[in-house]
Design an enzyme around this catalytic site. Structure first.
Site, PDB file in Angstrom:
ATOM      1  N   ARG A 253      31.291  45.185  68.875  1.00 22.18           N
ATOM      2  CA  ARG A 253      32.073  44.134  68.214  1.00 22.18           C
ATOM      3  C   ARG A 253      31.690  42.746  68.736  1.00 22.18           C
ATOM      4  O   ARG A 253      31.810  41.766  68.007  1.00 22.18           O
ATOM      5  CB  ARG A 253      33.568  44.369  68.430  1.00 22.18           C
ATOM      6  N   VAL A 254      31.280  42.681  69.993  1.00 23.28           N
ATOM      7  CA  VAL A 254      30.917  41.394  70.587  1.00 23.28           C
ATOM      8  C   VAL A 254      29.479  41.481  71.085  1.00 23.28           C
ATOM      9  O   VAL A 254      29.181  42.251  72.010  1.00 23.28           O
ATOM     10  CB  VAL A 254      31.852  41.027  71.762  1.00 23.28           C
TER      11      VAL A 254
ATOM     12  N   THR B 215      26.809  38.813  69.360  1.00 23.22           N
ATOM     13  CA  THR B 215      26.128  37.569  68.949  1.00 23.22           C
ATOM     14  C   THR B 215      27.053  36.366  68.943  1.00 23.22           C
ATOM     15  O   THR B 215      26.604  35.255  68.662  1.00 23.22           O
ATOM     16  CB  THR B 215      25.518  37.742  67.542  1.00 23.22           C
TER      17      THR B 215
ATOM     18  N   ASP C  47      32.309  42.896  58.995  1.00 22.16           N
ATOM     19  CA  ASP C  47      31.364  42.206  59.872  1.00 22.16           C
ATOM     20  C   ASP C  47      31.932  40.852  60.283  1.00 22.16           C
ATOM     21  O   ASP C  47      32.465  40.115  59.447  1.00 22.16           O
ATOM     22  CB  ASP C  47      30.030  42.017  59.137  1.00 22.16           C
TER      23      ASP C  47
ATOM     24  N   LYS D 237      24.215  26.461  57.298  1.00 24.84           N
ATOM     25  CA  LYS D 237      24.662  25.077  57.470  1.00 24.84           C
ATOM     26  C   LYS D 237      23.526  24.214  58.005  1.00 24.84           C
ATOM     27  O   LYS D 237      23.336  23.077  57.560  1.00 24.84           O
ATOM     28  CB  LYS D 237      25.854  25.025  58.421  1.00 24.84           C
TER      29      LYS D 237
ATOM     30  N   HIS E 214      31.493  41.739  14.210  1.00 25.80           N
ATOM     31  CA  HIS E 214      32.282  40.640  14.767  1.00 25.80           C
ATOM     32  C   HIS E 214      33.452  41.152  15.601  1.00 25.80           C
ATOM     33  O   HIS E 214      34.577  40.704  15.477  1.00 25.80           O
ATOM     34  CB  HIS E 214      32.760  39.701  13.663  1.00 25.80           C
TER      35      HIS E 214
ATOM     36  N   GLU F 150      21.952  45.860  14.019  1.00 26.20           N
ATOM     37  CA  GLU F 150      21.564  45.016  15.151  1.00 26.20           C
ATOM     38  C   GLU F 150      21.392  45.832  16.434  1.00 26.20           C
ATOM     39  O   GLU F 150      20.406  45.678  17.151  1.00 26.20           O
ATOM     40  CB  GLU F 150      22.630  43.930  15.382  1.00 26.20           C
TER      41      GLU F 150
ATOM     42  N   ASN G  65      46.602  40.623  13.145  1.00 25.76           N
ATOM     43  CA  ASN G  65      47.447  41.772  12.807  1.00 25.76           C
ATOM     44  C   ASN G  65      46.570  42.906  12.272  1.00 25.76           C
ATOM     45  O   ASN G  65      45.759  42.680  11.379  1.00 25.76           O
ATOM     46  CB  ASN G  65      48.476  41.375  11.757  1.00 25.76           C
TER      47      ASN G  65
ATOM     48  N   ARG H 200      51.068  40.670   8.427  1.00 25.48           N
ATOM     49  CA  ARG H 200      50.749  42.089   8.331  1.00 25.48           C
ATOM     50  C   ARG H 200      50.580  42.539   6.873  1.00 25.48           C
ATOM     51  O   ARG H 200      49.790  43.420   6.569  1.00 25.48           O
ATOM     52  CB  ARG H 200      51.864  42.881   9.015  1.00 25.48           C
TER      53      ARG H 200
ATOM     54  N   ASP I 150      57.654  44.313   3.349  1.00 23.84           N
ATOM     55  CA  ASP I 150      56.580  44.029   2.395  1.00 23.84           C
ATOM     56  C   ASP I 150      55.250  44.660   2.800  1.00 23.84           C
ATOM     57  O   ASP I 150      54.495  45.146   1.956  1.00 23.84           O
ATOM     58  CB  ASP I 150      56.416  42.529   2.171  1.00 23.84           C
TER      59      ASP I 150
END
Length: 540
Positions: free
Chosen positions: A66-67, A69, A127, A139, A292, A344, A434, A454, A494
């Site tokens: 873990r330690v 670098t 990491d 940087k 489409h 297509e 719709n 609709r 309707d």
């Protein structure tokens, strides 16, 4: 920015692809190699002289690695400005040597989660030192070169050859940008795992969302898969991106077997077609024709050819220039029929050699092989950009079966009407609202999409069915004796009356309108059977 000849390199990688060759190239130029753990071992096994990081820092690797670098002699060597006298003086005072090249790729956190590892193993694959070195080197790219991807080793080696052992400013800037993109994606993956658990791989694909509140911050990381010719229109630019970690196969992962490059519209339409074809995975052969982003013909049959024929008959006018998706291996006989009209894109899980040979004569037709069909019930997020932000919602993966249906009319549907209702309902969930879909005997008979009310959708679908009947010389449109699906409730009677006038005998809809009683009464008056699903499927 000054050009600095590379004299010392720090190499610490999880992915050791190309490491030995890179080390040999550097050693041949007299570069001092500094490394850690497994990377140092791999370089030594390749016959290269390597200095351990612990020799450089004066401290051993500790705490199970873990330690190792996280030390001033590492980060001082990375961050020091070589044209700053104070920095140079500090380096001299504290015996810090410059590091000119960092080669780091991070612990395989994403892969560890994807394989289903236990939490403790996942945590160990977060990491810390790696990202710190990457960010420090990036940087200070005015003097330090950072490599995070083995795919860049060849370009780096060419840089050394072209610049007498140094790298150009343009190269270092490009690598620094790539390095920060990598650490950003890495941190996003970790953040998403903490937010969404083991289904972290990408928030667009997490099942955990169904039970987890939306995260306060949503990190989204994608990598560009390809540049497209243009967007929806020629004056728009476009590209396709895929998640850093794939969570589901789909159009984006399909293999293009032939044809021109895919456009933005091709991909959008092919996705719509494949998503609907996936609804019929493992069932009788099915064909979906999309135009489409809306289905214009869908059918199942005893053979794929029959399914194609029945799907095409629904709306052969709209099918011209359309997208075709199938749910099973595409055979030569069906390919020959599809090739009979201008198409297509064709997408299938697999394509036979005979079918490929037939399509080869259609140079502009894009043929895609997708492998496994996507899971239509998978979880995840759906997002849409709006001015100033993103709209995010969970995927519409809800489904209903026959046991979920509630008969609300005096007449109950027959077994065939129920079957047609469920088929129409499956298609309707993939039609823009719709949405009205007529279906009969496993095939769409008429589709009305994207209307502002609709009733008009019901009428347009009926008109298309009438035109198809006239075109094929049928005495009556296929809507006669059909089932009709509505993606949301009928707000007025309707729309239902229009469907009855088109010949529908059964209706499937969510219900839930304040006028349900009025709509049910109209259905009874017309002798229709009607079932409620209790679930709607708006698609805008």
């Amino acid at each position: 920015m000054a050009s600095t000849i590379i004299k010392r390199a720090l190499l610490s990688v999880s992915d050791k692809t190309g490491l030995a060759q890179l080390g040999a190239v550097l050693a041949a130029r007299g570069v001092e190699l500094v490394s850690t753990g497994g990377s140092a071992k791999a370089l030594r096994e390749a016959g290269l002289e390597v200095r351990d990081v612990s020799d450089l820092t004066g401290f051993p690797e500790m705490m199970d690695g873990r330690v190792k670098t996280l030390h001033p002699k590492i980060h001082g060597g990375l961050l020091a400005l070589r044209d700053n006298d104070k920095h140079l003086a500090a380096m001299a005072e504290h015996e810090i040597g410059a590091i000119d090249l960092v080669v780091v790729n991070l612990y395989p956190f994403e892969a560890t989660v994807a394989k289903g590892a236990e939490r403790a193993e996942i945590i160990e694959n977060i990491d810390i030192g790696g990202p710190s070195m990457v960010r420090s080197a990036a940087k200070n790219h005015g003097f330090v070169t950072i490599l995070t991807d083995p795919a860049d080793y060849a370009a780096f080696e060419q840089e050394l050859a072209d610049n007498h052992g140094a790298t150009s400013e343009a190269f270092r800037i490009r690598m620094a940008g790539k390095a920060y993109a990598r650490t950003a994606a890495y941190d996003a993956a970790i953040a998403n795992w903490f937010a969404f658990g083991d289904a972290f791989t990408h928030p667009l694909g997490t099942e955990a969302l169904q039970a987890t509140p939306f995260a306060e911050t949503l990190p989204l990381t994608f990598k560009r898969a390809d540049l497209l010719r243009y967007g929806e229109n020629p004056h728009q630019s476009a590209a396709i991106y895929v998640p850093q970690v794939a969570v589901a196969r789909g159009v984006a992962q399909a293999k293009q077997m032939q044809g021109k490059a895919l456009s933005y519209n091709n991909l959008n339409d092919a996705d719509a077609a494949l998503e609907l074809a996936a609804e019929f995975a493992g069932q009788a052969p099915a064909v979906v024709i999309v135009k489409h982003a809306n289905p214009c013909g869908v059918a199942q049959g005893v053979s794929l050819l029959q399914a194609w024929t029945n799907a095409l008959q629904c709306d052969s006018v709209s099918a011209f220039g359309g997208i075709v998706a199938v749910n099973t291996e595409l055979d030569g006989e069906t390919a020959a029929a599809i090739a009979g009209i201008f198409t297509e894109v064709v997408i299938a899980p697999k394509v036979t050699a005979e079918a490929r040979e037939i399509f080869a004569a259609k140079k502009n037709l894009r043929l895609l092989e997708c492998g496994d069909l996507p899971d239509p019930r998978r979880g995840g997020l759906f997002m849409k950009s709006i001015a100033g932000g993103l709209l995010i919602q969970s995927r519409d993966n809800g489904a209903v079966g026959q046991a979920d249906l509630k008969v609300v009319t005096k007449r109950e549907p027959t077994a065939q009407e129920l079957k047609d209702c469920l088929f129409a309902w499956t298609v309707a969930r993939h039609v823009k609202s719709n949405a009205i879909v007529y279906a009969k005997d496993g095939a769409t008979a008429g589709i009305g999409a994207g209307q502002m009310n609709r009733r008009d959708s019901a009428r347009i679908a009926a008109i298309k069915a009438r035109e198809a009947a006239d075109s094929y010389g049928w005495g009556a449109p296929l809507t006669m004796g059909s089932a009709v699906a509505s993606d949301a409730f009928f707000p007025f009677a309707d729309g239902l009356i229009a469907a009855a006038e088109a010949g529908a005998t059964a209706v499937i809809q969510p219900g839930g309108s304040i006028r349900d009683d009025e709509v049910i009464a109209a259905a009874d008056a017309a002798g229709l059977a009607m079932v409620f699903t209790g679930m709607r499927h708006f698609r805008h």
